[in-house]
Design a protein around this motif. Sequence first.
Motif, PDB file in Angstrom:
ATOM      1  N   ARG A  89       5.300 -71.018 -23.289  1.00 26.97           N
ATOM      2  CA  ARG A  89       6.875 -69.786 -23.958  1.00 26.97           C
ATOM      3  C   ARG A  89       7.933 -70.061 -22.982  1.00 26.97           C
ATOM      4  NH1 ARG A  89       7.766 -71.273 -28.972  1.00 26.97           N
ATOM      5  NH2 ARG A  89       9.149 -69.322 -29.119  1.00 26.97           N
ATOM      6  N   VAL A  90       7.010 -69.333 -22.003  1.00 25.56           N
ATOM      7  CA  VAL A  90       8.465 -68.838 -21.031  1.00 25.56           C
ATOM      8  C   VAL A  90       9.088 -70.663 -20.309  1.00 25.56           C
ATOM      9  CG1 VAL A  90       8.884 -67.792 -18.827  1.00 25.56           C
ATOM     10  CG2 VAL A  90       7.158 -66.940 -20.455  1.00 25.56           C
ATOM     11  N   GLY A  91       8.802 -71.445 -20.093  1.00 23.22           N
ATOM     12  CA  GLY A  91       8.782 -72.597 -19.743  1.00 23.22           C
ATOM     13  C   GLY A  91      10.210 -73.375 -20.583  1.00 23.22           C
ATOM     14  N   ARG A  92       9.845 -72.924 -21.833  1.00 24.26           N
ATOM     15  CA  ARG A  92      10.389 -73.753 -22.551  1.00 24.26           C
ATOM     16  C   ARG A  92      11.877 -72.469 -23.066  1.00 24.26           C
ATOM     17  NH1 ARG A  92      11.067 -72.132 -28.099  1.00 24.26           N
ATOM     18  NH2 ARG A  92      11.805 -73.995 -29.521  1.00 24.26           N
ATOM     19  N   GLY A  93      11.421 -71.784 -23.220  1.00 28.16           N
ATOM     20  CA  GLY A  93      12.810 -70.311 -22.896  1.00 28.16           C
ATOM     21  C   GLY A  93      13.993 -70.762 -21.908  1.00 28.16           C
ATOM     22  N   VAL A  94      13.142 -70.897 -21.027  1.00 33.98           N
ATOM     23  CA  VAL A  94      14.140 -70.901 -19.738  1.00 33.98           C
ATOM     24  C   VAL A  94      14.776 -72.451 -19.686  1.00 33.98           C
ATOM     25  CG1 VAL A  94      14.143 -71.006 -16.894  1.00 33.98           C
ATOM     26  CG2 VAL A  94      12.953 -69.524 -18.295  1.00 33.98           C
ATOM     27  N   SER A  95      14.470 -73.170 -19.703  1.00 34.21           N
ATOM     28  CA  SER A  95      14.297 -74.608 -20.479  1.00 34.21           C
ATOM     29  C   SER A  95      15.875 -74.692 -21.478  1.00 34.21           C
ATOM     30  CB  SER A  95      13.539 -75.425 -20.889  1.00 34.21           C
ATOM     31  OG  SER A  95      14.260 -77.045 -20.734  1.00 34.21           O
ATOM     32  N   MET A  96      15.819 -73.972 -22.473  1.00 32.19           N
ATOM     33  CA  MET A  96      16.924 -73.437 -23.047  1.00 32.19           C
ATOM     34  C   MET A  96      17.936 -73.002 -22.874  1.00 32.19           C
ATOM     35  SD  MET A  96      16.717 -72.536 -27.116  1.00 32.19           S
ATOM     36  CE  MET A  96      15.979 -73.707 -27.746  1.00 32.19           C
ATOM     37  N   HIS A 139      13.243 -64.634 -20.633  1.00 37.98           N
ATOM     38  CA  HIS A 139      12.704 -64.816 -21.551  1.00 37.98           C
ATOM     39  C   HIS A 139      11.100 -64.382 -20.663  1.00 37.98           C
ATOM     40  CE1 HIS A 139      15.540 -67.953 -22.103  1.00 37.98           C
ATOM     41  NE2 HIS A 139      15.360 -67.746 -23.052  1.00 37.98           N
ATOM     42  N   MET A 140      10.567 -63.619 -19.773  1.00 35.56           N
ATOM     43  CA  MET A 140       9.258 -63.295 -19.343  1.00 35.56           C
ATOM     44  C   MET A 140       9.095 -61.628 -20.234  1.00 35.56           C
ATOM     45  SD  MET A 140       9.275 -63.106 -15.436  1.00 35.56           S
ATOM     46  CE  MET A 140       9.208 -64.730 -14.537  1.00 35.56           C
ATOM     47  N   LEU A 141      10.243 -61.212 -20.736  1.00 34.97           N
ATOM     48  CA  LEU A 141      10.193 -60.271 -21.482  1.00 34.97           C
ATOM     49  C   LEU A 141      10.001 -60.123 -22.729  1.00 34.97           C
ATOM     50  CD1 LEU A 141      12.605 -57.711 -19.826  1.00 34.97           C
ATOM     51  CD2 LEU A 141      10.183 -57.478 -19.660  1.00 34.97           C
ATOM     52  N   LEU A 142      10.905 -61.254 -23.616  1.00 31.11           N
ATOM     53  CA  LEU A 142      11.012 -62.048 -24.658  1.00 31.11           C
ATOM     54  C   LEU A 142       9.728 -62.452 -25.245  1.00 31.11           C
ATOM     55  CD1 LEU A 142      14.500 -63.128 -25.404  1.00 31.11           C
ATOM     56  CD2 LEU A 142      13.554 -61.262 -26.304  1.00 31.11           C
ATOM     57  N   LEU A 180      10.372 -59.026 -36.204  1.00 38.41           N
ATOM     58  CA  LEU A 180      10.569 -58.580 -35.440  1.00 38.41           C
ATOM     59  C   LEU A 180      10.872 -59.444 -34.166  1.00 38.41           C
ATOM     60  CD1 LEU A 180      13.240 -56.098 -34.535  1.00 38.41           C
ATOM     61  CD2 LEU A 180      10.521 -54.958 -33.624  1.00 38.41           C
ATOM     62  N   PHE A 181      10.099 -60.153 -33.843  1.00 39.98           N
ATOM     63  CA  PHE A 181       9.745 -60.844 -32.865  1.00 39.98           C
ATOM     64  C   PHE A 181      10.117 -62.004 -32.679  1.00 39.98           C
ATOM     65  CE2 PHE A 181       6.906 -63.679 -30.727  1.00 39.98           C
ATOM     66  CZ  PHE A 181       6.829 -63.379 -29.328  1.00 39.98           C
ATOM     67  N   ALA A 182      10.050 -62.750 -34.332  1.00 33.93           N
ATOM     68  CA  ALA A 182      10.224 -63.981 -34.346  1.00 33.93           C
ATOM     69  C   ALA A 182      12.326 -64.004 -34.530  1.00 33.93           C
ATOM     70  CB  ALA A 182      10.550 -63.975 -36.470  1.00 33.93           C
ATOM     71  N   VAL A 183      12.628 -62.614 -35.252  1.00 33.23           N
ATOM     72  CA  VAL A 183      13.881 -62.086 -34.923  1.00 33.23           C
ATOM     73  C   VAL A 183      14.727 -62.296 -33.835  1.00 33.23           C
ATOM     74  CG1 VAL A 183      15.928 -60.119 -35.069  1.00 33.23           C
ATOM     75  CG2 VAL A 183      14.976 -61.251 -36.893  1.00 33.23           C
ATOM     76  N   LEU A 184      14.266 -61.934 -33.257  1.00 38.20           N
ATOM     77  CA  LEU A 184      14.590 -61.900 -31.407  1.00 38.20           C
ATOM     78  C   LEU A 184      14.465 -63.239 -30.420  1.00 38.20           C
ATOM     79  CD1 LEU A 184      12.641 -59.022 -29.534  1.00 38.20           C
ATOM     80  CD2 LEU A 184      15.370 -58.411 -30.518  1.00 38.20           C
ATOM     81  N   ILE A 185      13.807 -63.882 -30.671  1.00 39.83           N
ATOM     82  CA  ILE A 185      12.996 -65.645 -30.085  1.00 39.83           C
ATOM     83  C   ILE A 185      14.411 -66.314 -30.879  1.00 39.83           C
ATOM     84  CG2 ILE A 185      12.105 -66.773 -30.361  1.00 39.83           C
ATOM     85  CD1 ILE A 185      11.203 -65.180 -28.990  1.00 39.83           C
ATOM     86  N   ILE A 186      14.673 -66.245 -32.870  1.00 45.23           N
ATOM     87  CA  ILE A 186      15.781 -66.791 -33.116  1.00 45.23           C
ATOM     88  C   ILE A 186      17.176 -66.912 -32.896  1.00 45.23           C
ATOM     89  CG2 ILE A 186      16.611 -67.352 -35.253  1.00 45.23           C
ATOM     90  CD1 ILE A 186      13.333 -67.009 -36.599  1.00 45.23           C
ATOM     91  N   SER A 187      17.568 -64.814 -32.436  1.00 50.28           N
ATOM     92  CA  SER A 187      18.942 -64.940 -32.124  1.00 50.28           C
ATOM     93  C   SER A 187      19.324 -65.665 -30.452  1.00 50.28           C
ATOM     94  CB  SER A 187      18.685 -63.346 -32.442  1.00 50.28           C
ATOM     95  OG  SER A 187      18.489 -62.605 -33.557  1.00 50.28           O
ATOM     96  N   HIS A 188      18.016 -65.086 -29.795  1.00 45.86           N
ATOM     97  CA  HIS A 188      18.541 -66.066 -28.913  1.00 45.86           C
ATOM     98  C   HIS A 188      18.932 -67.770 -28.374  1.00 45.86           C
ATOM     99  CE1 HIS A 188      17.180 -68.021 -25.262  1.00 45.86           C
ATOM    100  NE2 HIS A 188      17.162 -67.186 -24.835  1.00 45.86           N
TER     101      HIS A 188
END
Length: 299
Positions: A89-96, A139-142, A180-188
């Motif tokens: 998940r961290v790798g995917r977020g950092v990649s984006m 992304h480590m925090l998210l 709440l968790f999904a909103v944070l990820i999707i917003s980013h």
Amino acid sequence: MAPVDLRIAVIFLFQIVTGTAGNLALLGHYCILYFSGCRSRPTDVILRHLIVANLLVILSRGIPETMAAFGLQNFLSDVGCKLVFYVHRVGRGVSMGSTCLLSVFQAITISPRSSRWAELKRKALKFIGLSNILCWGLHMLLNVRVPMLMSDKGNNGNSTKTIDFQYCSATLPDKEKGSLFAVLIISHDILCLALMIWASGSMVFILFRHKQRVQHLHRYSSRRSSPETRASQSVLILVSAFVFFYALSSALHVLFSFHYEGTWWLVTTSVISNACFPTARPSILMSRECSLCRLIKKN
């Protein structure tokens, strides 16, 4: 042992070998340029972080999924499951995030020196290193909640709302906390996607204006597309591929919320789609970089 699915195993092996080889070749290229004393561009730092993130996405889930496709089960401990999915998940977020940063900084870099972005160009390039660090930290925090939801197959508890990954399992969160968790990820993700589309659109517009200014120089070679056209095409290919695979990944995540059991095909398709763009990205980046680097020197 579980039944062996050679077709899925071959697909995962192909992605691992192709993606790892392509990203390592690209990383080696930039490392050789760096240690040989060649002048590197500021955006090369973002590319190195992007390549590392791509490798994490491909390997963190690709290797366990390949082992599961060959019939192995319960080969990861509870800690291993938490670590594998957190790293993915961290790798995917950092990649984006790195793709977004790369597009934004490249749009600033190729802007003409005479434009109102000239001052922004000088200031922005100083913050590339800090931007990469913040991207990893964010992304480590998210994704800090991901390990809390993952466990090995023997640690499911009494929850009936679980997703079976053959070698690990995930407990679906309560609707309020999960929303709440999904909103944070999707917003980013939406913010990154919007910035990338805006930056890519700006680059295409700048390249189009540049082509108009030097159009008389390309008349002698009408059979061959101009450098601006090739650069614009590579930008559009990268954006189109990114949007397509992101939309596919998002659609699969939505389907996860409606299917608690029998989701093997969703899990497999999701992992394959998540790794497709990091696997193909090195070749897309190389074609894009070769086209853009020539034009950056002119601005």
